[in-house]
Structures are given as structure tokens and as C-alpha cells.
Scaffold this motif. Structure first.
Motif, PDB file in Angstrom:
ATOM      1  N   PRO A 249       0.793  -1.259   0.148  1.00  0.00           N
ATOM      2  CA  PRO A 249      -0.240  -0.139  -0.039  1.00  0.00           C
ATOM      3  C   PRO A 249       0.825   1.286  -0.156  1.00  0.00           C
ATOM      4  O   PRO A 249       0.576   2.516  -0.571  1.00  0.00           O
ATOM      5  N   PHE A 250       2.077   1.175   0.786  1.00  0.00           N
ATOM      6  CA  PHE A 250       2.910   2.528   0.719  1.00  0.00           C
ATOM      7  C   PHE A 250       3.386   2.839  -0.682  1.00  0.00           C
ATOM      8  O   PHE A 250       3.326   3.811  -1.377  1.00  0.00           O
ATOM      9  N   LEU A 251       3.638   1.703  -1.381  1.00  0.00           N
ATOM     10  CA  LEU A 251       4.437   1.934  -2.862  1.00  0.00           C
ATOM     11  C   LEU A 251       3.209   2.334  -3.663  1.00  0.00           C
ATOM     12  O   LEU A 251       3.347   3.321  -4.713  1.00  0.00           O
ATOM     13  N   TRP A 252       1.885   1.549  -3.464  1.00  0.00           N
ATOM     14  CA  TRP A 252       0.829   2.219  -4.243  1.00  0.00           C
ATOM     15  C   TRP A 252       0.533   3.685  -4.248  1.00  0.00           C
ATOM     16  O   TRP A 252       0.276   4.579  -5.176  1.00  0.00           O
ATOM     17  N   PRO A 306      20.371   1.332   2.100  1.00  0.00           N
ATOM     18  CA  PRO A 306      20.159   2.146   1.592  1.00  0.00           C
ATOM     19  C   PRO A 306      20.133   2.421   0.053  1.00  0.00           C
ATOM     20  O   PRO A 306      19.404   2.653  -0.991  1.00  0.00           O
ATOM     21  N   LEU A 307      21.584   2.077  -0.275  1.00  0.00           N
ATOM     22  CA  LEU A 307      22.133   2.032  -1.801  1.00  0.00           C
ATOM     23  C   LEU A 307      21.178   1.182  -2.543  1.00  0.00           C
ATOM     24  O   LEU A 307      20.887   1.679  -3.662  1.00  0.00           O
ATOM     25  N   HIS A 308      20.886  -0.229  -2.179  1.00  0.00           N
ATOM     26  CA  HIS A 308      20.373  -1.257  -2.870  1.00  0.00           C
ATOM     27  C   HIS A 308      19.170  -0.767  -3.142  1.00  0.00           C
ATOM     28  O   HIS A 308      18.208  -0.638  -4.253  1.00  0.00           O
ATOM     29  N   LEU A 309      18.432  -0.321  -2.115  1.00  0.00           N
ATOM     30  CA  LEU A 309      16.827   0.170  -2.070  1.00  0.00           C
ATOM     31  C   LEU A 309      16.597   1.529  -3.080  1.00  0.00           C
ATOM     32  O   LEU A 309      15.885   1.634  -3.923  1.00  0.00           O
ATOM     33  N   TYR A 310      17.452   2.429  -3.013  1.00  0.00           N
ATOM     34  CA  TYR A 310      17.534   3.400  -3.881  1.00  0.00           C
ATOM     35  C   TYR A 310      17.750   3.152  -5.418  1.00  0.00           C
ATOM     36  O   TYR A 310      16.978   3.730  -6.485  1.00  0.00           O
ATOM     37  N   LYS A 311      18.772   2.401  -5.745  1.00  0.00           N
ATOM     38  CA  LYS A 311      19.104   1.793  -7.005  1.00  0.00           C
ATOM     39  C   LYS A 311      17.728   1.039  -7.484  1.00  0.00           C
ATOM     40  O   LYS A 311      17.513   1.087  -8.678  1.00  0.00           O
ATOM     41  N   GLN A 312      17.198   0.123  -6.843  1.00  0.00           N
ATOM     42  CA  GLN A 312      15.949  -0.664  -7.471  1.00  0.00           C
ATOM     43  C   GLN A 312      15.086   0.148  -7.659  1.00  0.00           C
ATOM     44  O   GLN A 312      14.232   0.107  -8.540  1.00  0.00           O
ATOM     45  N   LEU A 313      14.603   1.391  -6.647  1.00  0.00           N
ATOM     46  CA  LEU A 313      13.455   2.177  -6.663  1.00  0.00           C
ATOM     47  C   LEU A 313      13.532   2.831  -8.046  1.00  0.00           C
ATOM     48  O   LEU A 313      12.772   3.205  -8.821  1.00  0.00           O
ATOM     49  N   ARG A 314      14.871   3.566  -8.404  1.00  0.00           N
ATOM     50  CA  ARG A 314      15.008   4.438  -9.603  1.00  0.00           C
ATOM     51  C   ARG A 314      15.098   3.494 -10.784  1.00  0.00           C
ATOM     52  O   ARG A 314      14.335   4.081 -11.769  1.00  0.00           O
ATOM     53  N   PHE A 322      15.418  12.908  -9.072  1.00  0.00           N
ATOM     54  CA  PHE A 322      14.503  13.918  -8.061  1.00  0.00           C
ATOM     55  C   PHE A 322      13.555  13.126  -7.627  1.00  0.00           C
ATOM     56  O   PHE A 322      13.161  12.919  -6.316  1.00  0.00           O
ATOM     57  N   SER A 323      12.794  12.328  -8.540  1.00  0.00           N
ATOM     58  CA  SER A 323      11.566  11.547  -8.359  1.00  0.00           C
ATOM     59  C   SER A 323      12.117  10.209  -7.483  1.00  0.00           C
ATOM     60  O   SER A 323      11.217   9.967  -6.467  1.00  0.00           O
ATOM     61  N   ALA A 324      13.113   9.621  -7.585  1.00  0.00           N
ATOM     62  CA  ALA A 324      13.748   8.658  -6.809  1.00  0.00           C
ATOM     63  C   ALA A 324      14.126   9.201  -5.445  1.00  0.00           C
ATOM     64  O   ALA A 324      13.913   8.325  -4.373  1.00  0.00           O
ATOM     65  N   LEU A 325      14.514  10.307  -5.412  1.00  0.00           N
ATOM     66  CA  LEU A 325      15.225  10.816  -4.241  1.00  0.00           C
ATOM     67  C   LEU A 325      13.949  11.052  -3.147  1.00  0.00           C
ATOM     68  O   LEU A 325      14.065  10.724  -1.950  1.00  0.00           O
ATOM     69  N   TRP A 326      12.926  11.621  -3.555  1.00  0.00           N
ATOM     70  CA  TRP A 326      11.561  12.016  -2.615  1.00  0.00           C
ATOM     71  C   TRP A 326      11.019  10.640  -2.380  1.00  0.00           C
ATOM     72  O   TRP A 326      10.697  10.496  -1.070  1.00  0.00           O
ATOM     73  N   ARG A 327      10.680   9.977  -3.221  1.00  0.00           N
ATOM     74  CA  ARG A 327       9.952   8.623  -2.837  1.00  0.00           C
ATOM     75  C   ARG A 327      11.165   7.857  -2.185  1.00  0.00           C
ATOM     76  O   ARG A 327      10.610   6.868  -1.279  1.00  0.00           O
ATOM     77  N   PHE A 328      12.365   7.848  -2.030  1.00  0.00           N
ATOM     78  CA  PHE A 328      13.171   7.162  -1.355  1.00  0.00           C
ATOM     79  C   PHE A 328      13.203   7.734   0.126  1.00  0.00           C
ATOM     80  O   PHE A 328      13.218   6.451   1.040  1.00  0.00           O
ATOM     81  N   ALA A 329      13.041   8.818   0.294  1.00  0.00           N
ATOM     82  CA  ALA A 329      12.802   9.397   1.562  1.00  0.00           C
ATOM     83  C   ALA A 329      11.456   8.694   2.273  1.00  0.00           C
ATOM     84  O   ALA A 329      11.395   8.529   3.441  1.00  0.00           O
ATOM     85  N   VAL A 330      10.647   8.784   1.374  1.00  0.00           N
ATOM     86  CA  VAL A 330       9.170   8.539   2.118  1.00  0.00           C
ATOM     87  C   VAL A 330       9.222   6.863   2.252  1.00  0.00           C
ATOM     88  O   VAL A 330       8.843   6.389   3.076  1.00  0.00           O
ATOM     89  N   LEU A 331       9.848   6.162   1.392  1.00  0.00           N
ATOM     90  CA  LEU A 331      10.097   4.662   1.610  1.00  0.00           C
ATOM     91  C   LEU A 331      10.931   4.312   2.783  1.00  0.00           C
ATOM     92  O   LEU A 331      10.376   3.430   3.722  1.00  0.00           O
TER      93      LEU A 331
END
Length: 352
Positions: A249-252, A306-314, A322-331
Motif C-alpha cells: 500500500p505504501f508503494l501504491w 539504502p543504496l540497494h533500495l535507492y537503485k532498485q527504486l530508481r 529527483f523523483s527517486a530521491l523523494w520517494r526514497f525518503a518516503v520509503l
């Protein structure tokens, strides 16, 4: 030795379970049939290694050696896909996630199979290296964090002293009446000071079922904290899959205005991410057995997670920086919420 054997058994159990979630169970290098054969499973007549209708092998083994081969193959190969999946999961998780969602699945271990394999392997390694939560608590430790405050202990000591004095007095002594009055007053003060009494006053209009559940859970943890910690560990192993529906739900919400990303996509992302975290915990637990390595263990987690999570998200969602960074912070914040919810569920499951 018992922990090591239990760990190996757990790992085998996990890989066998992970294997059952894979759609393609064909073994490479199977023997081809000499000519057209009728499939013993669905009666389809075919030529080749596998039935085109149900996928059953043409050449069927009936030997103990074949059972040993299947076991070894299940533990070490996961249908030969592990060698394709692991490098991408570690180095290019976004690429793996995107390619699997896009339909490139024949060469990769499915997210759920990978999750089951890594989680079972993680708990197996934990058993082998002795990584476990403490289950031995000193008497009164839990009470010390609840209703056994210094103020209450002082009142209780006064009551005990007065009762001892009363017991030493003769039956007709007027002092006994005074002591009874003082003890009654102190008991009233003690009852008012107890959190249970305050809680009952504050929740007079609350749902009785909810109050009973809170009281039941609290009493379970207070009465036998060691057992509850053990149940917490055991349930964490059994219900680790709950992290997936709790996270989706958080990703959605983060992609609610981008309809091209479906709940399935988020499930694949979460499951592969959890698989990597399990692998990371395996490496950390093994590294922690080396004397003086705790600093390296902390540094590894602080950088790799955190590096793995950011790379996978982006790269899984093809996002800009920018989109990956703010979503990464929320995640990162969402991850803490999910973990708290997960621990709360485990605590409730352990109390019933």
C-alpha cells in the motif's frame, strides 16, 4: 552441532518450498524418449523431452539416486535460474525487477521463490552462527518497566512493616486498630497509583473487547517474557511473508497518479527487495562471527541497504533522480512503519 544441523535442515526445507513455487520444473539435460510416447500424466502422445500439454518429463526415474539428484538440484540450483538471478539482484535490482515485470521470466527465479529461499537460508544461518534474541530475563525485570515504580515499592514496604508490627502485638492492643487504618489508607494509595487502575478509569467507556485484548497481551508478556520473545522469533520466521502485503500500500500511494504501475509491479519490487535484505543479513551474521568486526557489519548495513533500495527504486520504475530521491525518503519512513506494524502483529500472535 544441533544448531548447525537445524540450520541445514531449515535451508533445505526453504529451497524445496521455493522450488514448488516455480512454474518451470523441468531439469536441464533430461533424457529424450526414443520415439513417440504417451504421457502417463495426461495421455498426450508426443515426441521429445517433455509433454507439450502438462510439462511432464518423458524419461521418468525410479531409483534412489534420482531422489538424491533431485534434492541436490533443488538445494543448489533452483532450476538453474539462481546463477542468472543473484548477480542482478545484488548489483542491478532495478533491472531485474523491470525485466521480470516486463515478462522476461524463463531465466530468473520468481520473486516469491527467491524470497522463500533467502528467508529460509537467513534463519538457517542465524541458527548456525547463534544469532538470536535474548530469552532469559532477570526476575522482576519486566515488572520494573511497568507498575513497580520506586514510589509503589516504598508504599509496599511500609505496608509490610506495619503488618509485621501488627502481628507482634497482643490481640487486645489498640495499636492494632491504628495499624489496620493505616494499612487500609496505604492500600488505597497503592491502588490509585497502579497503571491498571488508572487505565480502567480512562477506559471506562472503551470497547471491552479491546481492553481485554490489551490486558491479555500485557499479562502474557509480563508473566513469561522469555517465552514471548521465543514466540516472536518463531512467528517472525513463519509470518515473514506478511511484510509483502504490509508494504504494497505504501508503494501504491507513491505511484497513485501513475496508472501504468500496478499492484503486481509493487509486489515484485517488494519481494525482490526483501530477498536482497535477507541475503544482506546472512552476510552480516557470518561477518559478525569474526572478532572485532562489528564496526564493519554496521557500515555494511548502513551503506548497502539504502543504496540497494535507492537503485532498485530508481531503475525499476525508470525515475529521474529527483523523483527517486523523494520517494526514497518516503520509503525509508514507510519501512519503519511497516516494521512496527509487523512486530505488533507478531506480538499479538504470540499472545494467543
Amino acid at each position: 552441532m544441533a544448531d548447525i544441523s537445524d540450520g541445514i535442515g531449515t535451508m533445505i526445507e526453504g529451497t524445496m518450498l521455493a522450488r514448488t513455487t516455480s512454474h518451470d520444473t523441468a531439469l536441464p539435460g533430461a533424457h529424450a524418449a526414443a520415439g513417440p510416447v504417451a504421457c502417463p500424466n495426461c495421455s498426450t502422445v508426443f515426441t521429445g523431452n517433455f509433454c507439450p500439454e502438462c510439462g511432464q518429463k518423458a524419461h521418468l526415474h525410479r531409483s534412489l539416486a534420482a531422489i538424491g539428484h533431485d534434492l541436490l538440484h533443488a538445494v543448489l540450483h533452483l532450476d538453474g535460474k539462481l546463477s542468472h538471478t543473484l548477480p542482478l539482484l545484488i548489483a542491478k535490482p532495478g533491472d531485474l525487477t523491470r525485466r521480470f515485470i516486463a515478462g522476461e521470466r524463463a531465466k530468473f527465479v520468481s520473486p516469491m521463490s527467491m524470497f522463500l529461499f533467502t528467508v529460509f537460508a537467513m534463519f538457517a544461518v542465524f541458527q548456525m552462527v547463534g544469532v538470536t534474541a535474548p530469552t532469559d530475563f532477570a526476575d522482576g525485570m519486566i515488572e520494573g518497566f511497568t507498575d513497580d515504580s520506586p514510589f509503589q515499592r516504598n508504599i509496599q514496604r511500609q505496608i509490610t512493616t506495619l503488618e509485621q508490627e501488627r502481628g507482634a502485638l497482643p490481640a487486645g492492643s489498640p495499636r492494632r486498630t491504628e495499624i489496620d487504618s493505616e494499612v487500609k489508607t496505604l492500600n488505597t494509595i497503592l491502588a490509585e497509583a497502579k497503571p491498571e487502575a488508572t487505565s480502567e478509569k480512562n477506559t471506562a467507556n472503551a470497547d471491552p473487547t479491546e481492553s481485554w485484548i490489551e490486558s491479555h497481551v500485557f499479562e502474557k508478556w509480563k508473566k513469561n517474557p522469555g517465552l514471548m520473545i521465543y514466540k516472536l522469533q518463531s512467528n517472525g520466521y513463519k509470518f515473514s511473508w506478511l511484510l509483502i502485503p504490509l508494504s504494497i500500500p505504501f508503494l501504491w500511494l507513491m505511484f497513485a497518479w501513475r496508472p501504468q504501475f500496478k499492484a503486481y509491479d509493487h509486489a515484485v519490487f517488494v519481494t525482490y527487495s526483501l530477498s536482497f535484505m535477507s541475503l544482506l543479513f546472512i552476510v552480516m551474521s557470518i561477518l559478525s562471527t569474526v572478532p572485532g568486526s562489528m564496526g564493519w557489519v554496521i557500515a555494511l548495513f548502513s551503506i548497502a541497504a539504502p543504496l540497494h533500495l535507492y537503485k532498485q527504486l530508481r531503475y525499476a520504475y525508470s525515475l529521474s533522480r529527483f523523483s527517486a530521491l523523494w520517494r526514497f525518503a518516503v520509503l525509508l519512513f514507510s519501512t519503519q512503519v511497516v516494521m512496527m506494524l509487523f512486530l505488533l502483529i507478531l506480538a499479538l500472535l504470540g499472545a494467543f
